[in-house]
Design an enzyme around this catalytic site. Structure first.
Site, short mmCIF file in Angstrom:
data_model
loop_
_atom_site.label_atom_id
_atom_site.label_comp_id
_atom_site.label_asym_id
_atom_site.label_seq_id
_atom_site.Cartn_x
_atom_site.Cartn_y
_atom_site.Cartn_z
N CYS A 11 19.06 18.03 82.98
CA CYS A 11 18.02 19.04 82.68
C CYS A 11 17.16 18.97 83.92
CB CYS A 11 17.30 18.94 81.21
SG CYS A 11 16.33 17.49 81.26
N ASN A 14 13.93 15.43 83.08
CA ASN A 14 14.71 14.36 82.42
C ASN A 14 13.79 13.68 81.77
OD1 ASN A 14 16.15 11.16 83.48
ND2 ASN A 14 16.83 12.50 81.98
N CYS A 16 12.68 15.54 78.60
CA CYS A 16 12.76 16.39 77.36
C CYS A 16 14.16 16.57 76.86
CB CYS A 16 11.83 17.56 77.32
SG CYS A 16 10.21 17.87 77.49
N ARG A 17 14.84 17.42 77.43
CA ARG A 17 16.23 17.81 76.69
C ARG A 17 17.04 16.89 77.24
NH1 ARG A 17 16.48 23.39 79.54
NH2 ARG A 17 15.59 22.20 81.17
N SER A 18 17.29 16.57 78.25
CA SER A 18 18.46 15.29 78.45
C SER A 18 18.27 13.93 78.07
CB SER A 18 18.61 15.21 80.12
OG SER A 18 17.65 15.07 80.83
N ASP A 128 13.99 24.68 77.38
CA ASP A 128 13.07 23.85 77.71
C ASP A 128 11.74 23.75 76.66
OD1 ASP A 128 11.37 21.67 78.81
OD2 ASP A 128 11.67 22.58 80.72
#
Length: 164
Positions: A11, A14, A16-18, A128
């Site tokens: 993402c 690195n 939140c999402r990943s 995001d």
């Protein structure tokens, strides 16, 4: 034993999402017959958060689902990732574009959108949640939970000789 299949989720920062994707995939794979046969990591295209833990809201949301990501630390995508991993799985189209643009000449990793690769949604993006609240982090978790099921199914179909 065969080489593990190596997946890197990417993402922007690195945090939140990943890392949530890494945590969810790691937990789901550990509880499956693929345990010990898939290597997972996450990275960001940017360097703003290198060395930092995931966003506190991401940690809290993942923990509410029994997934511990507190020990993860942000890192930036590197040239060696393109040689080390089988797949670089991107959160959104901007990440996909950046990851493709940075690919070194000797890259062998395949690059895709995570939700598309996992069969969740064609050309699907993981939004995001960084500027949002708890409901945005929960939405991301739910998408990644579905992606984990799809990832396991795809890995079993695509890598039967490596995964047994």
């Amino acid at each position: 034993m065969a080489e593990p299949v190596r997946l890197l989720v990417v993402c922007l920062g690195n945090i939140c999402r990943s890392p949530v994707a890494e945590g969810v995939l790691r937990a789901r794979i550990a509880a499956s017959t693929l345990a010990g046969r898939v290597e997972l990591d996450s990275a960001g295209t940017g360097d703003w958060h290198v060395g930092e833990p995931p966003d506190r809201r991401a940690i809290a949301n993942a923990a509410s689902h029994g997934v511990d990501i507190a020990g993860l630390r942000a890192r930036q995508l590197s040239a060696s990732d393109y040689r080390r991993f089988d797949w670089l799985l991107c959160a959104d189209r901007a990440n996909l574009r950046d990851v493709r643009a940075r690919a070194p000449a000797d890259a062998h990793a395949r690059i895709a959108l995570l939700l598309d690769w996992a069969g969740v949604e064609d050309e699907g993006e993981i939004p995001d949640p960084y500027t949002g609240g708890a409901s945005q982090f929960e939405h991301v978790y739910q998408l990644l939970d579905r992606a984990a099921d799809g990832a396991i199914a795809r890995l079993r179909r695509e890598y039967p000789s490596r995964l047994g």
